[in-house]
Design a protein around this motif. Structure first.
Motif, short mmCIF file in Angstrom:
data_model
loop_
_atom_site.label_atom_id
_atom_site.label_comp_id
_atom_site.label_asym_id
_atom_site.label_seq_id
_atom_site.Cartn_x
_atom_site.Cartn_y
_atom_site.Cartn_z
N ALA A 204 27.06 32.29 44.94
CA ALA A 204 27.50 32.14 46.32
C ALA A 204 28.72 31.23 46.41
CB ALA A 204 26.36 31.59 47.17
N VAL A 205 29.69 31.65 47.19
CA VAL A 205 30.87 30.82 47.47
C VAL A 205 30.88 30.53 48.97
CG1 VAL A 205 32.26 31.63 45.54
CG2 VAL A 205 32.31 32.90 47.67
N THR A 206 31.26 29.30 49.32
CA THR A 206 31.18 28.88 50.72
C THR A 206 32.50 28.32 51.21
OG1 THR A 206 30.52 26.60 50.21
CG2 THR A 206 28.77 28.26 50.30
N ASP A 207 32.59 28.12 52.53
CA ASP A 207 33.76 27.43 53.07
C ASP A 207 33.49 25.93 53.06
OD1 ASP A 207 31.99 26.90 55.13
OD2 ASP A 207 32.92 28.27 56.57
N GLU A 208 34.37 25.15 53.62
CA GLU A 208 34.23 23.69 53.58
C GLU A 208 32.98 23.20 54.30
OE1 GLU A 208 37.80 22.04 55.16
OE2 GLU A 208 39.02 22.56 53.40
N ASP A 209 32.47 24.00 55.22
CA ASP A 209 31.29 23.60 55.99
C ASP A 209 29.99 24.10 55.38
OD1 ASP A 209 32.90 22.34 57.92
OD2 ASP A 209 33.27 24.27 58.91
N GLY A 210 30.07 24.75 54.20
CA GLY A 210 28.87 25.22 53.53
C GLY A 210 28.43 26.61 53.94
N LYS A 211 29.23 27.31 54.76
CA LYS A 211 28.87 28.66 55.18
C LYS A 211 29.16 29.64 54.05
CE LYS A 211 29.97 32.22 58.63
NZ LYS A 211 30.81 32.57 59.79
N ILE A 212 28.15 30.43 53.68
CA ILE A 212 28.30 31.38 52.58
C ILE A 212 29.23 32.52 52.98
CG2 ILE A 212 27.10 33.03 51.09
CD1 ILE A 212 24.65 31.27 51.20
N LEU A 213 30.24 32.75 52.14
CA LEU A 213 31.24 33.78 52.41
C LEU A 213 31.03 35.03 51.57
CD1 LEU A 213 34.42 31.49 52.50
CD2 LEU A 213 32.99 32.21 54.43
N GLY A 214 30.26 34.90 50.52
CA GLY A 214 30.02 36.03 49.63
C GLY A 214 29.61 35.55 48.25
N HIS A 215 29.62 36.46 47.28
CA HIS A 215 29.25 36.13 45.90
C HIS A 215 30.39 36.51 44.97
CE1 HIS A 215 25.35 35.94 47.86
NE2 HIS A 215 24.90 35.29 46.80
N SER A 216 30.67 35.65 44.00
CA SER A 216 31.80 35.88 43.10
C SER A 216 31.39 35.73 41.64
CB SER A 216 32.92 34.88 43.41
OG SER A 216 33.92 34.91 42.41
N ARG A 217 31.71 36.77 40.84
CA ARG A 217 31.45 36.69 39.40
C ARG A 217 32.48 35.81 38.71
NH1 ARG A 217 30.37 42.11 40.52
NH2 ARG A 217 32.48 42.74 39.91
N LYS A 218 33.71 35.83 39.23
CA LYS A 218 34.76 35.00 38.64
C LYS A 218 34.43 33.52 38.81
CE LYS A 218 38.70 38.16 38.91
NZ LYS A 218 40.08 38.35 39.43
N ALA A 219 33.88 33.16 39.95
CA ALA A 219 33.50 31.77 40.17
C ALA A 219 32.39 31.36 39.21
CB ALA A 219 33.03 31.57 41.62
N ALA A 220 31.46 32.31 38.96
CA ALA A 220 30.36 32.04 38.02
C ALA A 220 30.89 31.80 36.61
CB ALA A 220 29.37 33.20 38.03
N VAL A 221 31.82 32.67 36.19
CA VAL A 221 32.41 32.53 34.85
C VAL A 221 33.14 31.21 34.71
CG1 VAL A 221 34.13 33.46 33.25
CG2 VAL A 221 32.58 35.02 34.46
N LYS A 222 33.92 30.86 35.74
CA LYS A 222 34.67 29.60 35.70
C LYS A 222 33.72 28.41 35.64
CE LYS A 222 38.16 26.87 38.13
NZ LYS A 222 39.09 26.79 39.29
N GLY A 223 32.68 28.44 36.46
CA GLY A 223 31.73 27.33 36.49
C GLY A 223 30.99 27.17 35.18
#
Length: 295
Positions: A204-223
């Motif tokens: 899950a990726v969120t905005d600055e307020d913690g609201k979920i915007l969607g899911h990202s595989r690239k974010a998972a790989v980076k993390g």
């Protein structure tokens, strides 16, 4: 109560945009003293944190008490599920647990059975830590856990045993670095395998307020990549520098003696009958006797 008005318990206590702020934060949540606290104390901290989030703080509660409760909460409860994590898998157990296992791997590296055993212990520990601190929003099946564990353990053992045999004729210092090579190789397999669902389905990726915007595989790989790098980097100082120091210290007699738990005592300080017996047999040749002090 006025002092607590507007207090955000989930806001970082220190500025996370600075290195010192991040350092203080991680020192705070990895404080190994928290593993000694009973579950009842941790549950009290959780209740206080949840009360603060709900806007209901018990009368007389100070900011320092809230900060400490959040410290205990972060050290013992999973950020996604809120469930209490097993003690060994908590980051607050990393210092005592990881330090002990690292010490054993660096000390017992000369024989294949010792290498196999301590690499297995280390990878079992790592697998538990990785599973405990996974992103709970991406569930993993028992079969996937088993495959990840076996793969990572096998990688560590093959690397350690292979290098251990390869370095038989190499300088002793090179052999001392084998555990680090095995740990680094296993981390590159253990963490991605244990968190494979995040790579496949995204996180899950969120905005600055913690609201979920969607899911990202690239974010998972980076993390996950950053986690692998940080785990290897954290192990490097102790597993690369310490062998160099030990290699130098072991040349000195005091280290050779103390490493065997052997201590000395002057013959003149022994019991009269034993002292006379030694002198009558060896004269002045024996000035000191040595003994194993035990553990």
């Amino acid at each position: 109560m006025e002092a607590l008005k507007g207090f955000d318990i989930d806001a970082p206590r220190w500025d996370q945009s600075t290195f010192m702020g991040r350092l203080k934060h991680f020192f705070n949540i990895t404080d190994c003293r928290t593993v000694l606290l009973p579950d009842s104390r941790l549950d009290e901290a959780k209740a206080l944190v949840e009360s603060c989030r709900a806007g209901s703080v018990p009368p007389g509660t100070t900011e320092e008490q809230l900060h400490y409760a959040k410290k205990l909460y972060d050290s013992a409860f999973h950020p996604d599920t809120g469930d209490r994590m097993n003690l060994i898998g908590r980051m607050s157990f990393q210092v005592p647990g990881g330090m002990a296992i690292t010490g054993f791997m660096l000390q017992f590296y000369r024989t294949v059975p010792a290498v196999v055993f301590w690499q297995w212990v280390n990878q079992s520990f790592n697998a538990l830590v990785n599973y405990t601190n996974r992103n709970a929003a991406s569930p993993i099946t028992p079969k996937q856990i088993g495959v990840a564990y076996v793969t990572a353990t096998s990688t560590a053992l093959v690397t350690a045993v292979g290098l251990n045999l390869y370095t038989k004729k190499a300088p002793p210092l090179v052999a001392r670095w084998v555990p680090f090579a095995a740990v680094a190789a296993a981390n590159c397999v253990n963490i991605p395998m244990m968190r494979q669902q995040e790579i496949l389905n995204g996180i899950a990726v969120t905005d600055e307020d913690g609201k979920i915007l969607g899911h990202s595989r690239k974010a998972a790989v980076k993390g996950i990549t950053q986690v692998v790098i940080s785990r290897v980097t954290m192990a490097a100082p102790g597993m690369i520098i310490l062998p160099i120091i030990m290699q130098r210290l072991e040349k000195y007699r005091f280290m050779q003696v103390s490493m065997m738990f052997i201590f000395s005592m002057a013959v003149s300080k022994l019991e009269p009958e034993l002292r006379e017996s030694i002198i009558s047999q060896y004269g002045d040749i024996v000035s000191y006797v040595y003994f194993n002090k035990g553990l």
